[in-house]
Scaffold this active site. Structure first.
Site, PDB file in Angstrom:
ATOM      1  N   PRO A  85       0.805  -1.228   0.000  1.00  0.00           N
ATOM      2  CG  PRO A  85      -0.793  -1.551   1.665  1.00  0.00           C
ATOM      3  CD  PRO A  85       0.518  -2.074   1.161  1.00  0.00           C
ATOM      4  CD  GLU A 112       0.461  -5.057  10.403  1.00  0.00           C
ATOM      5  OE1 GLU A 112       0.734  -3.874  10.136  1.00  0.00           O
ATOM      6  OE2 GLU A 112      -0.707  -5.493  10.462  1.00  0.00           O
ATOM      7  NE  ARG A 150      -6.861  -5.527 -21.704  1.00  0.00           N
ATOM      8  CZ  ARG A 150      -7.088  -4.429 -22.411  1.00  0.00           C
ATOM      9  NH1 ARG A 150      -6.284  -3.365 -22.259  1.00  0.00           N
ATOM     10  NH2 ARG A 150      -8.077  -4.355 -23.268  1.00  0.00           N
ATOM     11  CG  ASP A 165      -7.994  -0.444 -23.760  1.00  0.00           C
ATOM     12  OD1 ASP A 165      -9.005  -0.652 -24.448  1.00  0.00           O
ATOM     13  OD2 ASP A 165      -7.163  -1.316 -23.475  1.00  0.00           O
TER      14      ASP A 165
END
Length: 242
Positions: A85, A112, A150, A165
């Site tokens: 994160p 953690e 992709r 896209d």
């Protein structure tokens, strides 16, 4: 492209055995390998975690199993990506960058997180899927692998399939329509039926600009706009979201 995923839960990755990523594997465009780094633990109980120095909640992944798992990989120039994160937020630009690589390694954490020495000595990329916390890195890794694979040549069948896209051009993608032209009174815009490709391209560009202005205006600061784009945006800038 060779992709290695280091994870405590390789069985989670069955989702990549379907659709586009599965076809890319079948056609030998990518090779996916999974390494359970618990297999490299020298702890007699197979432990890969321990409590943090200095105290605090939770457990940390210890360096030894992961250092040894990485050392066991064949010699190659590779990107080693840790899902965290605290990393850079993943986006289309990063997927495009990774799609130019030959070797990617994803480190999927739990608890953690990782001992900092893993970050300092092994990792080339610290990446986050978004501003939220998952129980592990597996779902984030699957998402990033799909977004990257992709983009490889011929994986989507048509080389231009991903060029318009959302985010590839910097704008959100314009709306799409297919047959029938009239479905329960809901009709396709006339311009798309006109056969006038110049008009269609203009309409698509304007729809992408409009959608981006309404939903993600922050993206417009990162896009190179033509004079025509600016005039169009100025003409609709007072539009509400309806």
């Amino acid at each position: 492209m060779n992709i290695t995923v280091m994870t405590l839960f390789p069985e989670m990755f069955t989702a990549l055995n379907h659709s586009i990523v599965a076809r890319a594997q079948e056609e030998k465009r990518i090779e996916l390998n999974y390494v359970n780094f618990r297999d490299y633990s020298t702890n007699r109980h197979g432990r890969v975690d321990d409590s943090p120095y200095g105290g605090g909640a939770g457990m940390l992944l210890t360096p030894q199993p992961i250092f040894d798992a990485v050392a066991a990989l064949p010699e190659a120039k590779r990107r080693i990506i840790v899902l965290t994160p605290t990393g850079r937020r993943f986006d289309q630009r990063l997927a495009e960058e990774w799609s130019q690589e030959k070797e990617l390694v994803f480190l999927c954490g739990h608890y953690e997180g990782f001992d900092q020495r893993i970050h300092d000595e092994l990792v080339t990329d610290e990446v986050s899927l978004g501003d939220f916390v998952l129980t592990g890195g597996e779902l984030a890794a699957m998402t990033m692998i799909d977004a990257t694979v992709r983009l490889l040549p011929d994986v989507l069948g048509k080389s231009a399939s991903h060029e318009d896209d959302s985010f590839s051009t910097g704008l959100l993608e314009y709306p799409h329509y297919t047959r029938p032209a009239n479905f329960r009174g809901l009709t396709v815009p006339d311009v798309l039926l006109s056969g006038n490709h110049a008009r269609i391209e203009t309409w698509r560009r304007q729809q992408a600009l409009k959608r981006t202005l309404e939903r993600r205006p922050d993206l417009l600061d990162q896009v190179t706009l033509s004079d025509a784009d600016r005039r169009y945006l100025q003409s609709i800038s007072g539009l509400s979201n309806d």
